[in-house]
Scaffold this motif. Structure first.
Motif, short mmCIF file in Angstrom:
data_model
loop_
_atom_site.label_atom_id
_atom_site.label_comp_id
_atom_site.label_asym_id
_atom_site.label_seq_id
_atom_site.Cartn_x
_atom_site.Cartn_y
_atom_site.Cartn_z
N GLU A 7 0.84 -1.18 0.00
CA GLU A 7 0.00 0.00 0.00
C GLU A 7 0.89 1.25 0.00
N PRO A 8 0.38 2.38 -0.52
CA PRO A 8 1.21 3.60 -0.53
C PRO A 8 1.83 3.92 0.83
N GLY A 9 1.07 3.75 1.90
CA GLY A 9 1.58 4.05 3.23
C GLY A 9 2.65 3.09 3.72
N GLU A 10 2.85 2.00 2.97
CA GLU A 10 3.87 1.01 3.31
C GLU A 10 5.13 1.18 2.45
N ILE A 11 5.12 2.21 1.60
CA ILE A 11 6.24 2.48 0.70
C ILE A 11 7.05 3.66 1.23
N LEU A 12 8.36 3.52 1.27
CA LEU A 12 9.25 4.61 1.64
C LEU A 12 9.97 5.07 0.37
N TYR A 13 9.76 6.35 0.00
CA TYR A 13 10.47 6.89 -1.16
C TYR A 13 11.66 7.71 -0.65
N VAL A 14 12.84 7.42 -1.19
CA VAL A 14 14.07 8.06 -0.74
C VAL A 14 14.60 8.98 -1.83
N GLY A 15 14.81 10.26 -1.50
CA GLY A 15 15.32 11.20 -2.48
C GLY A 15 16.01 12.38 -1.84
N ASP A 16 16.61 13.23 -2.68
CA ASP A 16 17.39 14.35 -2.18
C ASP A 16 16.71 15.70 -2.36
N ARG A 17 15.54 15.71 -3.03
CA ARG A 17 14.89 16.98 -3.35
C ARG A 17 13.52 17.09 -2.68
N ILE A 18 13.28 18.23 -2.07
CA ILE A 18 12.00 18.45 -1.39
C ILE A 18 10.86 18.49 -2.38
N GLU A 19 10.98 19.35 -3.40
CA GLU A 19 9.85 19.59 -4.31
C GLU A 19 9.63 18.47 -5.32
N ASN A 20 10.68 17.72 -5.63
CA ASN A 20 10.57 16.66 -6.63
C ASN A 20 10.31 15.29 -6.01
N ASP A 21 10.79 15.09 -4.79
CA ASP A 21 10.73 13.78 -4.16
C ASP A 21 9.81 13.73 -2.94
N ILE A 22 10.15 14.53 -1.95
CA ILE A 22 9.50 14.42 -0.65
C ILE A 22 8.03 14.85 -0.67
N LEU A 23 7.76 16.04 -1.16
CA LEU A 23 6.38 16.55 -1.12
C LEU A 23 5.43 15.75 -2.01
N PRO A 24 5.77 15.47 -3.27
CA PRO A 24 4.83 14.70 -4.08
C PRO A 24 4.67 13.26 -3.62
N ALA A 27 4.84 12.23 -0.53
CA ALA A 27 3.97 12.32 0.64
C ALA A 27 2.52 12.56 0.22
N GLU A 28 2.33 13.40 -0.80
CA GLU A 28 0.97 13.66 -1.30
C GLU A 28 0.34 12.38 -1.86
N ALA A 29 1.20 11.50 -2.40
CA ALA A 29 0.71 10.22 -2.92
C ALA A 29 0.47 9.21 -1.81
N GLY A 30 0.72 9.61 -0.57
CA GLY A 30 0.44 8.75 0.57
C GLY A 30 1.61 7.91 1.04
N MET A 31 2.81 8.19 0.52
CA MET A 31 3.99 7.40 0.87
C MET A 31 4.75 7.99 2.06
N ARG A 32 5.55 7.17 2.69
CA ARG A 32 6.53 7.65 3.66
C ARG A 32 7.72 8.18 2.86
N THR A 33 8.52 9.02 3.48
CA THR A 33 9.63 9.61 2.73
C THR A 33 10.91 9.68 3.58
N ALA A 34 12.03 9.62 2.88
CA ALA A 34 13.34 9.82 3.52
C ALA A 34 14.10 10.83 2.69
N LEU A 35 14.48 11.94 3.28
CA LEU A 35 15.22 13.00 2.61
C LEU A 35 16.70 12.85 2.95
N ILE A 36 17.52 12.62 1.92
CA ILE A 36 18.95 12.46 2.14
C ILE A 36 19.68 13.76 1.83
N ARG A 37 20.56 14.17 2.74
CA ARG A 37 21.27 15.43 2.60
C ARG A 37 22.60 15.20 1.88
N ARG A 38 22.54 15.24 0.56
CA ARG A 38 23.76 15.24 -0.24
C ARG A 38 23.41 15.71 -1.65
#
Length: 220
Positions: free
Chosen positions: A152-169, A171-182
């Motif tokens: 399920e979307p809530g069981e998926i972790l999306y990992v990315g480096d960009r707030i606007e391209n990775d984290i916010l969309p 999360a809007e799709a219902g996923m968990r997110t991990a923001l990597i600082r590099r």
């Protein structure tokens, strides 16, 4: 819900793009440090990174120039030597922990072929924006990720480096997110208040196995 699947962005998540930025500067005939300085300024101003190219060559079309580079024997490329050192160990540990793994990012068909050569035995799925006809931050991209992931979307972790391209969309799709600082975005955007919307904030992929295990053990 627990995290059952981890999906990774490509650039500056798995792949260090320093060499590629340098080859674009060379293609434009611009000193590498000058190109990188403008690239960072463009990101800091919240603009599309592609506007960097317009500064040095008005009317620059990234897709056309990619084709010109390929025809000239200088295609965009990356390999094992461009992977961040934490990538292989993290993927191995996450797979050992029983998580379903995927790679999905805004990449060309050529990049998709390279990714499959590098990671087909390490992950369960590799998909690109060119494959799917949808690019981040469009929610269609994340809908495609969700449709192809056995969770399920809530069981998926999306990992990315960009707030606007990775984290916010994601999360809007219902996923968990991990923001990597590099990478450029990771460092330039590190103080953006939107960072707090990420489920996890990390400096290395090596942190993920323990964070996911703790998250799942605590039931979120």
């Amino acid at each position: 819900m627990t995290i059952k699947a981890v999906v990774f962005d490509v650039g500056e998540c798995l792949v260090d793009e320093t060499r590629e930025y340098g080859t674009w500067a060379d293609w434009l005939g611009v000193p590498r440090h000058t190109f990188v300085a403008q690239f960072g300024a463009t990101i800091a101003q919240g603009k599309d990174y592609r506007e960097t190219f317009q500064v040095f060559r008005a009317g620059f079309d990234l897709y056309q120039e990619r084709e010109k580079r390929a025809q000239a024997g200088q295609p965009e490329t990356f390999g094992e030597e461009d992977l961040y050192p934490d990538v292989r160990p993290a993927l191995a540990q996450l797979r050992a922990d029983g998580l379903w793994l995927a790679i999905a990012g805004n990449q060309t068909v050529r990049a998709g072929r390279i990714l499959r050569g590098l990671f087909s035995s390490d992950v369960d799925l590799i998909g690109t924006s060119d494959d799917w006809g949808a690019s981040k931050p469009d929610l269609l991209f994340f809908d495609r990720v969700a449709a192809l992931t056995p969770a399920e979307p809530g069981e998926i972790l999306y990992v990315g480096d960009r707030i606007e391209n990775d984290i916010l969309p994601a999360a809007e799709a219902g996923m968990r997110t991990a923001l990597i600082r590099r990478g450029p975005w990771g460092w330039i955007q590190q103080h953006d208040p939107a960072n707090k919307q990420a489920t996890f904030r990390i400096d290395s992929l090596a942190e993920l196995p323990a964070l996911i295990a703790k998250f799942n053990a605590e039931g979120n």
